[in-house]
Design an enzyme around this catalytic site. Structure first.
Site, PDB file in Angstrom:
ATOM      1  N   GLY A  43       0.760  -1.245   0.000  1.00 32.76           N
ATOM      2  CA  GLY A  43       0.000   0.000   0.000  1.00 32.76           C
ATOM      3  C   GLY A  43       0.784   1.285   0.000  1.00 32.76           C
ATOM      4  O   GLY A  43       0.355   2.277  -0.585  1.00 32.76           O
ATOM      5  N   GLU A  98       4.680   4.140   5.584  1.00 31.94           N
ATOM      6  CA  GLU A  98       3.432   3.375   5.632  1.00 31.94           C
ATOM      7  C   GLU A  98       2.328   4.178   4.953  1.00 31.94           C
ATOM      8  O   GLU A  98       2.404   5.406   4.879  1.00 31.94           O
ATOM      9  CB  GLU A  98       3.088   3.095   7.097  1.00 31.94           C
ATOM     10  CG  GLU A  98       1.858   2.262   7.333  1.00 31.94           C
ATOM     11  CD  GLU A  98       1.933   0.849   6.776  1.00 31.94           C
ATOM     12  OE1 GLU A  98       1.876   0.718   5.546  1.00 31.94           O
ATOM     13  OE2 GLU A  98       2.007  -0.102   7.554  1.00 31.94           O
ATOM     14  N   ASP A 102      -3.678   2.707  11.767  1.00 31.16           N
ATOM     15  CA  ASP A 102      -4.891   2.754  12.582  1.00 31.16           C
ATOM     16  C   ASP A 102      -4.618   2.162  13.959  1.00 31.16           C
ATOM     17  O   ASP A 102      -4.380   2.890  14.907  1.00 31.16           O
ATOM     18  CB  ASP A 102      -6.115   2.162  11.877  1.00 31.16           C
ATOM     19  CG  ASP A 102      -5.874   0.807  11.247  1.00 31.16           C
ATOM     20  OD1 ASP A 102      -5.021   0.050  11.717  1.00 31.16           O
ATOM     21  OD2 ASP A 102      -6.580   0.499  10.280  1.00 31.16           O
ATOM     22  N   PHE A 151     -13.413   3.303   5.780  1.00 29.98           N
ATOM     23  CA  PHE A 151     -12.588   2.348   5.038  1.00 29.98           C
ATOM     24  C   PHE A 151     -12.023   3.071   3.817  1.00 29.98           C
ATOM     25  O   PHE A 151     -12.723   3.330   2.847  1.00 29.98           O
ATOM     26  CB  PHE A 151     -13.382   1.111   4.620  1.00 29.98           C
ATOM     27  CG  PHE A 151     -12.466   0.003   4.197  1.00 29.98           C
ATOM     28  CD1 PHE A 151     -12.022  -0.088   2.890  1.00 29.98           C
ATOM     29  CD2 PHE A 151     -12.015  -0.927   5.121  1.00 29.98           C
ATOM     30  CE1 PHE A 151     -11.146  -1.087   2.503  1.00 29.98           C
ATOM     31  CE2 PHE A 151     -11.150  -1.931   4.742  1.00 29.98           C
ATOM     32  CZ  PHE A 151     -10.705  -2.009   3.424  1.00 29.98           C
TER      33      PHE A 151
END
Length: 179
Positions: A43, A98, A102, A151
């Site tokens: 990601g 990153e 969370d 999300f």
């Protein structure tokens, strides 16, 4: 893909501004010292690649792949190191890049791992931060933007390996993942 996006959290322009701001902070803080950028796959790759182009110091790049999600929308609290670094971090300034933080579990464990491996410094940089989801107290040195507990997908972030190529960060419609 765009039809599955409920709303845009971070536009392309905002992402560009975040990259420039964070690169400026890193350049100032490291003052030309060499840096090992550890890209957390998959990601954070778009963010990391944009970021390193703006850094004014010798930069090495390595990759690490870890997982705490699997095919769900909730972190399970355990990290699975799928791919470790190819190089030694001993005595190096390490910047972990990153996409989103969370719970904090993954970054807390990775930072401790690099400290155990005798890195000179270990800093954490994230494009997105969800502090409302934090369960572990992890110090994040560079934060792009704080976002609500939604999300998020796009600009590297995925749901079941889809949506990573969106040029912005959006909120995935619940109807997509609550099937």
């Amino acid at each position: 893909m765009h039809k599955d996006v409920e709303s845009i959290l971070v536009s392309e322009k905002e992402i560009e501004e975040i990259v420039l701001r964070i690169a400026g902070e890193i350049n100032k803080n490291l003052n030309g010292e060499p840096l090992l950028v550890v890209v957390i796959l998959k990601g954070s790759t778009p963010f990391a690649m944009d970021l390193i182009k703006k850094l004014d110091m010798p930069v090495e790049i390595d990759f690490m792949q870890v997982s705490s999600y699997g095919k769900t929308t909730e972190s399970n609290g355990f990290i699975n190191v799928k791919r470790d670094l190819e190089q030694d971090v001993t005595g190096k300034n390490v910047l972990i890049v990153e996409d989103i933080i969370d719970s904090g579990n993954t970054l807390y464990k990775i930072k401790a791992l690099f400290q155990d491996r005798k890195a000179k410094t270990v800093q954490i940089c994230t494009l997105l931060d969800k502090p409302s989801r934090r369960v572990v107290d992890v110090n994040v040195d560079y934060v792009g933007k704080e976002i609500p507990d939604e999300f998020a997908i796009g600009y590297g972030l995925d749901y079941c390996e889809h949506y990573r190529n969106l040029p912005y960060v959006g909120v995935l419609k619940r109807s997509v993942y609550e099937k």
